[in-house]
Write a protein that holds these residues in place. Structure first.
Motif, mmCIF file in Angstrom:
data_model
loop_
_atom_site.group_PDB
_atom_site.id
_atom_site.type_symbol
_atom_site.label_atom_id
_atom_site.label_comp_id
_atom_site.label_asym_id
_atom_site.label_seq_id
_atom_site.Cartn_x
_atom_site.Cartn_y
_atom_site.Cartn_z
ATOM 1 N N THR A 105 0.790 -0.936 -0.074
ATOM 2 C CA THR A 105 -0.202 0.015 0.021
ATOM 3 C C THR A 105 0.773 1.066 0.095
ATOM 4 O O THR A 105 2.126 1.104 0.228
ATOM 5 N N LEU A 106 0.154 2.486 -0.145
ATOM 6 C CA LEU A 106 0.978 3.596 -0.271
ATOM 7 C C LEU A 106 1.389 3.904 0.928
ATOM 8 O O LEU A 106 2.604 4.414 1.306
ATOM 9 N N ALA A 107 0.960 3.575 2.104
ATOM 10 C CA ALA A 107 1.340 3.758 3.607
ATOM 11 C C ALA A 107 2.676 2.837 3.857
ATOM 12 O O ALA A 107 3.370 3.439 4.396
ATOM 13 N N ASN A 108 2.663 1.751 3.218
ATOM 14 C CA ASN A 108 3.855 0.949 3.380
ATOM 15 C C ASN A 108 5.211 1.480 2.688
ATOM 16 O O ASN A 108 6.151 1.525 3.233
ATOM 17 N N TRP A 109 4.797 2.008 1.697
ATOM 18 C CA TRP A 109 5.871 2.620 0.750
ATOM 19 C C TRP A 109 6.219 4.132 1.375
ATOM 20 O O TRP A 109 7.515 4.210 1.378
ATOM 21 N N CYS A 110 5.472 4.704 2.040
ATOM 22 C CA CYS A 110 5.944 5.843 3.007
ATOM 23 C C CYS A 110 6.633 5.499 3.878
ATOM 24 O O CYS A 110 7.562 6.122 4.251
#
Length: 78
Positions: free
Chosen positions: A2-7
């Motif tokens: 997810t985008l949160a994991n990438w962040c």
């Protein structure tokens, strides 16, 4: 992922980017100075000193940021 994991993944590398900017961008870094890096970093001028401060701040908040993202993902997933 997810985008949160990438962040979180990107946030883990930001302190090292600031460290590299502070040490290597001025051209006056000698690898032998690594025996006493704090003295070298305290004597840096201007924006290189700010990069060192950014590095210290990033190391302080990265774990809190990662924990907040993991908790947010867990709460939404449950």
């Amino acid at each position: 992922m997810t985008l949160a994991n990438w962040c979180v993944f990107i946030a883990l590398f930001l302190p090292y980017l600031s460290t590299a900017t502070a040490k290597f961008s001025g051209g006056d870094f000698d690898p032998r100075q690594n025996h006493d890096p704090r003295t070298f970093l305290e004597e840096l001028p201007g924006w290189r000193k700010r990069a060192d401060y950014a590095q210290l701040n990033a190391f302080e908040v990265t774990s809190t940021f990662a924990a907040a993202v993991i908790i947010a993902l867990f709460v939404v997933a449950a």
